[in-house]
Each structure stands twice: as structure tokens, then as C-alpha cells.
Design an enzyme around this catalytic site. Structure first.
Site: not given
Ligand code: ADP
Length: 216
Positions: A13, A88, A127, A162, A173
């Protein structure tokens, strides 16, 4: 363009969103990047979000909606936006629908990036991310390494793994994705705005998205 990118962690994404911003000047809005920036800066939001993020759990919907309500009204969103990592959950999707109605904005497309599980797992463990909160360029130790001394090629900051990229957090996740986020595929299918793209090439995904928008 106004687009939502759905897909498991590691589906691409962030990479696709960055490529799309070059295409027509739309901004990338990544709730993950915003949250990591807040954690690094030690803000109230960051303090509230940090624990959830490190465990690979979702941050509460109310916090996310507070961020997004403000973010979507910033002037740079006028040219369009690519939502990467938001919504999400079904409650976030419902709240987004109301927010867009209020702002009189229509989405062009919801894209589901459908990538095999093995690819996703391999990508997440290899990553690396630029530690500069304003950059957050994504690297991969196999396919797109940083400089020989581990620095970002764009801004020169240190490139790191990370905190949520340990095996345990990655497993969590992916579970969280299946339970809370995957239902959004059906949600947007029912609304008739979903396009699924099964490809592991970011360039191919970008072409698929731009063609779908042009064809509308
Ligand atoms: P990835 O898609 O690789 O898991 P992101 O960078 O999108 O990583 O998100 C990292 C973390 O940030 C998620 O595991 C969650 O804890 C939090 N997060 C990000 N976006 C949201 C969202 N829309 N709702 C709830 N938590 C979120």
C-alpha cells in the site's frame, strides 16, 4: 484522485501510494506514518498509540477518526488523496462515509491489493524504514537496500527495522488484518466501488489503478 488502498500489511500500500502521488499530485495519507511520527515526537497522540502499535494491535477508532477528520480538511487534500492504511475497521469505514458526505467529497475507487501470504511475510521480515518521521521511505534488504552504511538514499537518516516488525508483532498484525480489516473487502464490494488487483509488481498495480480511474 480520491482512492482507498486496502490490503494486508506488506501488500504494498505504501509503495503504491507514493507512486500514485507522482501521477497527479494527490497526497498520500498513511495513518501508520502519522502515528509513527507522533510516537517519535512524543506527542499525546503518540503516547496513546505506542503500546497498541508495538503489539501489532489497532489503535482505537476514536483516535483514528480524530486524526482523519482534521487531515482530510487540510488544503493539500484538494488535489485528491490516497488513503493508505485507513479505514481499517467497519466502524472507521462507516465514519469515513459520513465524513465524506459532510465534506461533499466522492471516492473514485477502493482498491484491494491481493498479494499471496508468503510474499507478504517475506516482505515484512525484510522491510526497513527511514527513521526520519518526515520521510519514512521504505527499503528492503533484498530488493531495495539503503546505502552501504544503512542510510536513507533520499534524506540521509538512519534506516531501521520498525518496532512492530518482530516475528511476534508481524503474526499479530496479520491476525488483526484478517479479523478486523478483511471484512472491508465485502463492505466496499457491496457498495460497487471495489477493484481487486492481484499483482506483486507496484508498477502493474499503479497502471491498473490509473486505467480504472480513467475508464470511469
Ligand atoms: P502495516 O499496514 O504495514 O501494518 P501501518 O504503517 O499501516 O502498517 O500501521 C502500523 C500500525 O499503526 C498498525 O499496526 C496499527 O497499530 C496502527 N494503525 C495504522 N493505521 C490504523 C488505523 N486506520 N486504525 C487503527 N490502527 C492503525
Amino acid at each position: 484522485m480520491r482512492v482507498i488502498l486496502l490490503g494486508a500489511p506488506g501488500a504494498g500500500k505504501g509503495t503504491v501510494a507514493k507512486l500514485l502521488t507522482d501521477y497527479d499530485g494527490s497526497v498520500q495519507i498513511s495513518t501508520g506514518d502519522i502515528l509513527r511520527g507522533a510516537v517519535k515526537a512524543g506527542t499525546e497522540l503518540g503516547k496513546k498509540a505506542q503500546g497498541y502499535m508495538e503489539r501489532g494491535e489497532l489503535v482505537p477508532d476514536s483516535l483514528i477518526m480524530e486524526i482523519m477528520e482534521a487531515r482530510l480538511q487540510e488544503p493539500d487534500c484538494k488535489k485528491g488523496f490516497i488513503l493508505d492504511g485507513f479505514p481499517r475497521t467497519v466502524p472507521q469505514a462507516d465514519a469515513l462515509k459520513k465524513l465524506l458526505q459532510k465534506l461533499k467529497l466522492k471516492l473514485d475507487l477502493v482498491v484491494n491489493l491481493d498479494v499471496p501470504k508468503e510474499v507478504v511475510l517475506d516482505r515484512l521480515t525484510t522491510r526497513r524504514t527511514c527513521s526520519n518521521a518526515d520521510c519514512q521511505e521504505i527499503y528492503n534488504i533484498k530488493s531495495k537496500p539503503p546505502t552501504a552504511d544503512g542510510k536513507c538514499k533520499k534524506c540521509g537518516s538512519k534506516v531501521v527495522q520498525r518496532a512492530d516488525e518482530t516475528e511476534e508483532a508481524i503474526t499479530q498484525r496479520l491476525l488483526t488484518y484478517n479479523e478486523k480489516t478483511a471484512p472491508l473487502i465485502d463492505y466496499y464490494k457491496k457498495e460497487g466501488s471495489l477493484k481487486t488487483i492481484s499483482s506483486i509488481s507496484s508498477q502493474e498495480i499503479v497502471s491498473g489503478i490509473t486505467a480504472a480511474i480513467k475508464g470511469k
